[in-house]
Design a protein around this motif. Structure first.
Motif, PDB file in Angstrom:
ATOM      1  N   ASP A  44       0.812  -1.215   0.000  1.00 53.43           N
ATOM      2  CA  ASP A  44       0.000   0.000   0.000  1.00 53.43           C
ATOM      3  C   ASP A  44       0.846   1.265   0.000  1.00 53.43           C
ATOM      4  N   TRP A  45       2.072   1.187   0.562  1.00 47.85           N
ATOM      5  CA  TRP A  45       2.924   2.360   0.668  1.00 47.85           C
ATOM      6  C   TRP A  45       3.949   2.447  -0.464  1.00 47.85           C
ATOM      7  N   LEU A  46       3.918   1.502  -1.378  1.00 51.63           N
ATOM      8  CA  LEU A  46       4.928   1.481  -2.437  1.00 51.63           C
ATOM      9  C   LEU A  46       4.824   2.713  -3.336  1.00 51.63           C
ATOM     10  N   ALA A  47       3.583   3.133  -3.636  1.00 53.20           N
ATOM     11  CA  ALA A  47       3.414   4.314  -4.492  1.00 53.20           C
ATOM     12  C   ALA A  47       3.969   5.568  -3.823  1.00 53.20           C
ATOM     13  N   TRP A  48       3.761   5.686  -2.502  1.00 55.30           N
ATOM     14  CA  TRP A  48       4.285   6.860  -1.801  1.00 55.30           C
ATOM     15  C   TRP A  48       5.808   6.810  -1.694  1.00 55.30           C
ATOM     16  N   ALA A  49       6.367   5.620  -1.545  1.00 55.46           N
ATOM     17  CA  ALA A  49       7.825   5.495  -1.540  1.00 55.46           C
ATOM     18  C   ALA A  49       8.409   5.921  -2.881  1.00 55.46           C
ATOM     19  N   GLU A  50       7.733   5.524  -3.958  1.00 53.93           N
ATOM     20  CA  GLU A  50       8.175   5.936  -5.291  1.00 53.93           C
ATOM     21  C   GLU A  50       8.084   7.451  -5.452  1.00 53.93           C
ATOM     22  N   TYR A  51       7.014   8.040  -4.936  1.00 53.23           N
ATOM     23  CA  TYR A  51       6.851   9.486  -5.031  1.00 53.23           C
ATOM     24  C   TYR A  51       7.955  10.204  -4.245  1.00 53.23           C
ATOM     25  N   CYS A  52       8.255   9.714  -3.051  1.00 53.32           N
ATOM     26  CA  CYS A  52       9.290  10.357  -2.228  1.00 53.32           C
ATOM     27  C   CYS A  52      10.646  10.312  -2.916  1.00 53.32           C
ATOM     28  N   TYR A  53      10.946   9.190  -3.542  1.00 54.01           N
ATOM     29  CA  TYR A  53      12.251   9.071  -4.202  1.00 54.01           C
ATOM     30  C   TYR A  53      12.310   9.955  -5.450  1.00 54.01           C
ATOM     31  N   ASN A  54      11.264   9.933  -6.245  1.00 55.05           N
ATOM     32  CA  ASN A  54      11.291  10.675  -7.507  1.00 55.05           C
ATOM     33  C   ASN A  54      11.239  12.186  -7.302  1.00 55.05           C
ATOM     34  N   THR A  55      10.782  12.632  -6.149  1.00 49.64           N
ATOM     35  CA  THR A  55      10.711  14.073  -5.891  1.00 49.64           C
ATOM     36  C   THR A  55      11.810  14.557  -4.962  1.00 49.64           C
ATOM     37  N   SER A  56      12.772  13.692  -4.656  1.00 44.17           N
ATOM     38  CA  SER A  56      13.891  14.076  -3.801  1.00 44.17           C
ATOM     39  C   SER A  56      15.050  14.582  -4.656  1.00 44.17           C
ATOM     40  N   TYR A  57      15.744  15.576  -4.139  1.00 45.53           N
ATOM     41  CA  TYR A  57      16.874  16.161  -4.866  1.00 45.53           C
ATOM     42  C   TYR A  57      18.068  15.225  -4.817  1.00 45.53           C
ATOM     43  N   HIS A  58      18.697  14.984  -5.985  1.00 40.51           N
ATOM     44  CA  HIS A  58      19.877  14.140  -6.099  1.00 40.51           C
ATOM     45  C   HIS A  58      21.097  15.024  -6.342  1.00 40.51           C
ATOM     46  N   SER A  59      22.104  14.852  -5.501  1.00 42.01           N
ATOM     47  CA  SER A  59      23.308  15.668  -5.663  1.00 42.01           C
ATOM     48  C   SER A  59      24.035  15.340  -6.958  1.00 42.01           C
ATOM     49  N   ALA A  60      23.979  14.060  -7.403  1.00 43.72           N
ATOM     50  CA  ALA A  60      24.656  13.691  -8.648  1.00 43.72           C
ATOM     51  C   ALA A  60      23.927  14.282  -9.857  1.00 43.72           C
ATOM     52  N   LEU A  61      22.600  14.241  -9.839  1.00 36.16           N
ATOM     53  CA  LEU A  61      21.829  14.805 -10.947  1.00 36.16           C
ATOM     54  C   LEU A  61      21.672  16.318 -10.851  1.00 36.16           C
ATOM     55  N   ARG A  62      21.798  16.834  -9.626  1.00 33.56           N
ATOM     56  CA  ARG A  62      21.524  18.241  -9.347  1.00 33.56           C
ATOM     57  C   ARG A  62      20.091  18.607  -9.724  1.00 33.56           C
ATOM     58  N   ALA A  63      19.236  17.639  -9.554  1.00 36.19           N
ATOM     59  CA  ALA A  63      17.810  17.814  -9.831  1.00 36.19           C
ATOM     60  C   ALA A  63      17.092  16.595  -9.276  1.00 36.19           C
ATOM     61  N   PRO A  65      14.687  13.161  -9.922  1.00 36.96           N
ATOM     62  CA  PRO A  65      14.428  12.250 -11.050  1.00 36.96           C
ATOM     63  C   PRO A  65      13.175  12.624 -11.838  1.00 36.96           C
ATOM     64  N   PHE A  66      12.160  13.146 -11.159  1.00 35.86           N
ATOM     65  CA  PHE A  66      10.943  13.567 -11.862  1.00 35.86           C
ATOM     66  C   PHE A  66      11.252  14.665 -12.870  1.00 35.86           C
ATOM     67  N   GLU A  67      12.066  15.628 -12.465  1.00 33.66           N
ATOM     68  CA  GLU A  67      12.388  16.735 -13.362  1.00 33.66           C
ATOM     69  C   GLU A  67      13.246  16.277 -14.530  1.00 33.66           C
ATOM     70  N   VAL A  68      14.121  15.260 -14.292  1.00 30.15           N
ATOM     71  CA  VAL A  68      14.946  14.747 -15.376  1.00 30.15           C
ATOM     72  C   VAL A  68      14.084  14.052 -16.429  1.00 30.15           C
ATOM     73  N   VAL A  69      13.080  13.319 -15.978  1.00 30.34           N
ATOM     74  CA  VAL A  69      12.248  12.552 -16.909  1.00 30.34           C
ATOM     75  C   VAL A  69      11.237  13.443 -17.625  1.00 30.34           C
ATOM     76  N   TYR A  70      10.559  14.315 -16.867  1.00 31.77           N
ATOM     77  CA  TYR A  70       9.450  15.080 -17.442  1.00 31.77           C
ATOM     78  C   TYR A  70       9.825  16.522 -17.788  1.00 31.77           C
ATOM     79  N   GLY A  71      10.987  16.985 -17.359  1.00 26.99           N
ATOM     80  CA  GLY A  71      11.413  18.326 -17.720  1.00 26.99           C
ATOM     81  C   GLY A  71      10.752  19.433 -16.954  1.00 26.99           C
ATOM     82  N   ARG A  72      10.085  19.141 -15.860  1.00 20.04           N
ATOM     83  CA  ARG A  72       9.437  20.171 -15.045  1.00 20.04           C
ATOM     84  C   ARG A  72       9.498  19.751 -13.583  1.00 20.04           C
ATOM     85  N   PRO A  73       9.379  20.695 -12.656  1.00 15.87           N
ATOM     86  CA  PRO A  73       9.434  20.347 -11.229  1.00 15.87           C
ATOM     87  C   PRO A  73       8.306  19.402 -10.845  1.00 15.87           C
TER      88      PRO A  73
END
Length: 258
Positions: A44-63, A65-73
């Motif tokens: 039940d919490w897998l979708a929220w875990a995915e959301y937390c990871y994809n909306t977290s800032y990555h120091s290597a990407l400097r953005a 993952p959501f912004e890298v894939v979709y081009g917007r915040p």
């Protein structure tokens, strides 16, 4: 067309895809924190875990993952009334999300209170007024930097006061201890220092050695045992101790002019 290369590997040893290995570890950490008391509800919490990871800032990407894939915040989590949802499933999802966020906030507060409890158990209340005499605990500086005669492990943990010491005059209150007894008439003077380091008094020169064209001398320091003798560059030693006489016989043994 996207330039993606498929590199097959085993599920438990993805050496060919280190990024996926890191992602799996992070998602597992999320699920472990969220479903610690409800292990059967991890799906039940897998979708929220995915959301937390994809909306977290990555120091290597400097953005994110959501912004890298979709081009917007990434879209923020907005407060929504479950009653205004168009379907019952959407209302349940929003309600579950709000309950999870409330539980997370409560757990964070509990963790902060627990950490504060153990932190305060090893500390004491201390207040000082302007002009009070205090002792300073040298955590990152050895006491020998102020007094060469000080013992190491069994020596005093607090030092002071000294005049002319190249130490910043702002300290955490936990490093100070009130001075008991008759205060001194004034701060004692430090021995000669160079670049913030105490210059000990040399007793004698034991040996001279030429290393790649540079002369080094083995110095026996006053008040220290023989095993504390150190090699110093001759030119630097003469600069710090211009009045100390170096014997020419030490350098004449090599047959070279000094």
């Amino acid at each position: 067309m996207a330039g993606v290369k498929l590199r097959l590997s085993t599920a438990f040893h993805p050496q060919t895809d280190g990024q996926s290995k890191v992602v799996n570890k992070v998602i597992a950490m999320y699920l472990r924190c969220v479903t610690g008391d409800r292990p059967r509800a991890w799906v039940d919490w897998l979708a929220w875990a995915e959301y937390c990871y994809n909306t977290s800032y990555h120091s290597a990407l400097r953005a994110t993952p959501f912004e890298v894939v979709y081009g917007r915040p990434p879209p923020p989590i907005l407060p929504v009334d479950p009653a205004t949802a168009r379907t019952e499933a959407a209302g349940d999802l929003i309600r579950t999300r709000d309950e999870m966020l409330a539980e997370v906030r409560q757990r964070l507060l509990q963790a902060q209170q627990l950490a504060k409890h153990y932190y305060d158990g090893h500390h004491r209340e201390a207040e000082f007024a302007v002009g009070d005499w205090v002792w300073l605990r040298l955590l990152h500086r050895s006491t020998q930097s102020l007094d060469q005669r000080a013992k190491r492990k069994l020596g005093p943990r607090y030092a002071g006061p000294f005049a002319g010491a190249r130490i910043h005059d702002v300290f955490h209150v936990g490093l100070l201890k009130p001075f008991r007894g008759e205060p001194p008439a004034g701060p004692s003077a430090l021995p000669p220092t160079f670049d913030g380091r105490l210059l000990p008094e040399p007793e004698k020169v034991l040996q001279a050695q030429l290393r790649r064209g540079v002369w080094f001398v083995l110095i026996q320091w006053a008040g220290l045992p023989a095993e504390e003798a150190t090699w110093e560059q001759r030119d630097d030693f003469r600069q710090h101790y211009p009045d100390f006489q170096l014997e020419d016989e030490l350098f004449a043994r090599t047959g070279r002019d000094v």
